[in-house]
Scaffold this motif. Structure first.
Motif, PDB file in Angstrom:
ATOM      1  N   LEU A 178       0.860  -1.180   0.000  1.00 33.76           N
ATOM      2  CA  LEU A 178       0.000   0.000   0.000  1.00 33.76           C
ATOM      3  C   LEU A 178       0.898   1.232   0.000  1.00 33.76           C
ATOM      4  N   VAL A 179       0.559   2.217  -0.816  1.00 32.89           N
ATOM      5  CA  VAL A 179       1.308   3.480  -0.833  1.00 32.89           C
ATOM      6  C   VAL A 179       0.316   4.619  -0.633  1.00 32.89           C
ATOM      7  N   SER A 180       0.837   5.737  -0.130  1.00 29.28           N
ATOM      8  CA  SER A 180      -0.044   6.874   0.114  1.00 29.28           C
ATOM      9  C   SER A 180      -0.446   7.540  -1.193  1.00 29.28           C
ATOM     10  N   LYS A 181      -1.542   8.252  -1.159  1.00 33.60           N
ATOM     11  CA  LYS A 181      -2.021   8.938  -2.363  1.00 33.60           C
ATOM     12  C   LYS A 181      -0.996   9.973  -2.837  1.00 33.60           C
ATOM     13  N   ALA A 182      -0.378  10.668  -1.864  1.00 37.06           N
ATOM     14  CA  ALA A 182       0.624  11.679  -2.224  1.00 37.06           C
ATOM     15  C   ALA A 182       1.847  11.022  -2.868  1.00 37.06           C
ATOM     16  N   PHE A 183       2.292   9.899  -2.313  1.00 40.49           N
ATOM     17  CA  PHE A 183       3.454   9.198  -2.848  1.00 40.49           C
ATOM     18  C   PHE A 183       3.153   8.652  -4.243  1.00 40.49           C
ATOM     19  N   ALA A 184       1.961   8.102  -4.430  1.00 40.91           N
ATOM     20  CA  ALA A 184       1.574   7.558  -5.729  1.00 40.91           C
ATOM     21  C   ALA A 184       1.532   8.661  -6.787  1.00 40.91           C
ATOM     22  N   SER A 185       0.990   9.824  -6.412  1.00 39.92           N
ATOM     23  CA  SER A 185       0.902  10.934  -7.360  1.00 39.92           C
ATOM     24  C   SER A 185       2.290  11.435  -7.754  1.00 39.92           C
ATOM     25  N   ALA A 186       3.181  11.525  -6.746  1.00 38.95           N
ATOM     26  CA  ALA A 186       4.525  12.036  -7.014  1.00 38.95           C
ATOM     27  C   ALA A 186       5.319  11.104  -7.916  1.00 38.95           C
ATOM     28  N   ASN A 187       4.998   9.809  -7.859  1.00 38.13           N
ATOM     29  CA  ASN A 187       5.770   8.839  -8.640  1.00 38.13           C
ATOM     30  C   ASN A 187       4.974   8.232  -9.798  1.00 38.13           C
ATOM     31  N   GLY A 188       3.780   8.746 -10.037  1.00 36.39           N
ATOM     32  CA  GLY A 188       2.979   8.254 -11.152  1.00 36.39           C
ATOM     33  C   GLY A 188       2.560   6.809 -10.995  1.00 36.39           C
ATOM     34  N   LEU A 189       2.361   6.370  -9.757  1.00 38.79           N
ATOM     35  CA  LEU A 189       1.980   4.988  -9.501  1.00 38.79           C
ATOM     36  C   LEU A 189       0.463   4.844  -9.457  1.00 38.79           C
ATOM     37  N   LYS A 190       0.020   3.710  -9.961  1.00 37.95           N
ATOM     38  CA  LYS A 190      -1.408   3.381  -9.865  1.00 37.95           C
ATOM     39  C   LYS A 190      -1.526   1.915  -9.467  1.00 37.95           C
ATOM     40  N   VAL A 191      -2.729   1.510  -9.111  1.00 39.82           N
ATOM     41  CA  VAL A 191      -2.946   0.134  -8.663  1.00 39.82           C
ATOM     42  C   VAL A 191      -2.504  -0.842  -9.760  1.00 39.82           C
ATOM     43  N   GLY A 192      -1.696  -1.821  -9.361  1.00 40.77           N
ATOM     44  CA  GLY A 192      -1.187  -2.823 -10.295  1.00 40.77           C
ATOM     45  C   GLY A 192       0.234  -2.554 -10.744  1.00 40.77           C
TER      46      GLY A 192
END
Length: 496
Positions: A178-192
């Motif tokens: 699980l990653v935080s929404k802020a971390f995902a946005s900063a790194n362009g990550l999405k589920v999968g």
């Protein structure tokens, strides 16, 4: 009917006093019910409800020990709790409970790898990864309960799915994260998506993780460990324990002498069922001279429950003061108003005229009691019902959602105390007749004179009557003498 109509007439003649009495009765009853409901719930929350809570037990470094731990000094991890130190506690706890149930979290720094970047923030400053172990936080949960109790703060999944905690499986999930929404946005990550992180002790040792879900925090952080607190919690990566273990981040499970950033922050929480068992275990630990200096026993679940009661405690503290003032002032005002109403000078005229007319003191006393009942009982009932209904929404509004029920015991207590108070007021009003003197029957407002003046008038009337009788007798006597003289003269003339 005579008594009732007279009581109603007396109340309508004093509309201001009647309205004020009704308002005070309503306000005092309403406020007292709501206040007592809050106080009762606060007491119940710290006694009966507290004893029904699920209790946990944890052994953690004290605040003084945490001060010895530095986010830039990997040797300070020697102050962490380890599996070997927990073994002694586990044996003692298992002897006091039927089965040893526990959960734990393990936390360690981690480094970014490749294009992955950490969010700015925290207090690491310009210190490099070799000194800090990296700017990421990797936290592993053994069970869902451990995730729920995370001191980084409660969180909610905003995309994807939560972690699975099937530790008994022969092929557990060792990659999901699980990653935080802020971390995902900063790194362009999405589920999968997959990403790699490097371990704190060796940047060449990496682990590949797959984003299973994206979370956001719903509460604040209560982290004590300076190593974790120094980092931006949005950089926290959550996994189940198998992923953490597979990455080699729990070496102490096989090697107790692991040093530096290889040592994870281990936090074990034991399930000890009830507060009573927890207190017994604390006593047993003290007898065994445990925990060691620099560590303390606590119950995270009971501490969290107690912390949740703070808004209710604050509200109850105010309610105790305000309810006491409201009830005290209200009773005094009602007493003054009722007594001043029945002791008013004009009531002397009313009582005197009624007694002269043949009304008994008992009927007048009942009338005075009815005056109290009519102006208090209906408004007492309205205040009681209104206060009971008003107490329920007070919890969500002022006690952070804590329910404030009005129990039947409280209602019956209010009924008996309220009726008793009203009855006492009515009896005090009726006692006015016992202090009405017969001397005032002809002396209301000074228009009929005093008793001594009446006696003087009666004496004067008697004396006047006597004098009139004496004058009449004297006149009659003179008339008789005159008749005698006339008769003698007539007789003499006849003889001649």
């Amino acid at each position: 009917m005579f008594v009732l109509s007279n009581a109603w007439r007396a109340l309508t003649h004093s509309k201001g006093r009647t309205a004020l009495t009704a308002f005070i009765t309503l306000a005092v009853t309403f406020g007292t019910v709501a206040g007592l409901a809050i106080i009762q719930e606060d007491t119940n929350a710290h006694t009966t409800a507290y004893d029904q809570q699920k209790a946990t037990l944890a052994i953690r470094p004290t605040a003084a020990t945490w001060k010895k731990v530095s986010a830039t000094d990997q040797s300070s991890t020697r102050h962490y709790m380890t599996w070997s130190t927990y073994n002694e506690y586990a044996a003692l706890i298992q002897s006091a409970v039927s089965s040893l149930n526990f959960t734990f979290t393990e936390t360690a720094p981690a480094r970014v790898n490749g294009d992955l970047k950490a969010l700015d923030g925290g207090s690491l400053g310009t210190a490099g990864d070799d000194a800090t172990g990296g700017r990421l936080i990797w936290r592993a949960f053994w069970t869902k309960d451990a995730a729920t109790a995370s001191d980084l703060g409660a969180y909610a999944i905003v995309d994807g799915k939560n972690l699975t905690y099937d530790t008994q499986s022969s092929n557990p999930d060792a990659t999901s994260a699980l990653v935080s929404k802020a971390f995902a946005s900063a790194n362009g990550l999405k589920v999968g998506d997959t990403f790699k992180v490097a371990t704190a002790s060796d940047p060449s040792t990496t682990a590949e993780l797959k984003v299973r879900g994206i979370y956001r925090y719903t509460s604040g952080s209560t982290v004590d460990n300076p190593v974790t607190a120094a980092r931006n919690r949005e950089n926290a990566i959550f996994t189940a324990y198998p992923a953490f273990s597979k990455a080699g981040l729990d070496p102490q499970s096989v090697d107790q002498n692991t040093p530096g950033w290889k040592v994870p922050d281990l936090d074990v929480t034991f399930d000890v069922n009830s507060p009573a068992t927890y207190r017994a275990l604390v006593a047993n630990l003290k007898k065994a001279k445990l925990p060691a200096k620099g560590y303390a026993v606590s119950s995270p679940s009971l501490e969290a429950y107690t912390a949740s009661l703070k808004p209710l405690d604050k509200l109850a503290s105010r309610a105790k003061t305000y309810t006491a003032i409201l009830a005290g002032v209200g009773v005094v005002l009602l007493l003054v108003i009722v007594l001043s109403g029945v002791w008013a000078p004009k009531r002397d005229d009313e009582i005197g005229m009624a007694l002269v007319s043949g009304v008994t003191r008992g009927r007048l006393g009942w009338q005075f009691m009815l005056e109290v009942f009519i102006v208090t009982l209906p408004f007492y009932v309205i205040g009681l019902v209104g206060g009971a209904f008003a107490a329920k929404p007070i919890g969500p509004a002022l006690a952070s959602g804590h329910a404030i029920p009005v129990t039947s015991d409280l209602i019956w207590t209010m009924v008996w105390y309220g009726l008793g108070s009203i009855l006492i007021l009515a009896i005090l009003a009726a006692l006015r007749l016992a202090f009405f003197s017969a001397n005032k029957l002809f002396a209301a407002d000074g228009d009929w004179g005093t008793v001594s003046e009446t006696e003087t008038i009666e004496t004067a009337e008697t004396t006047g009557a006597a004098e009139t009788d004496e004058a009449a007798e004297a006149t009659a006597h003179d008339a008789g003498e005159a008749n005698k003289t006339t008769t003698t003269t007539d007789d003499a003339e006849a003889q001649a």
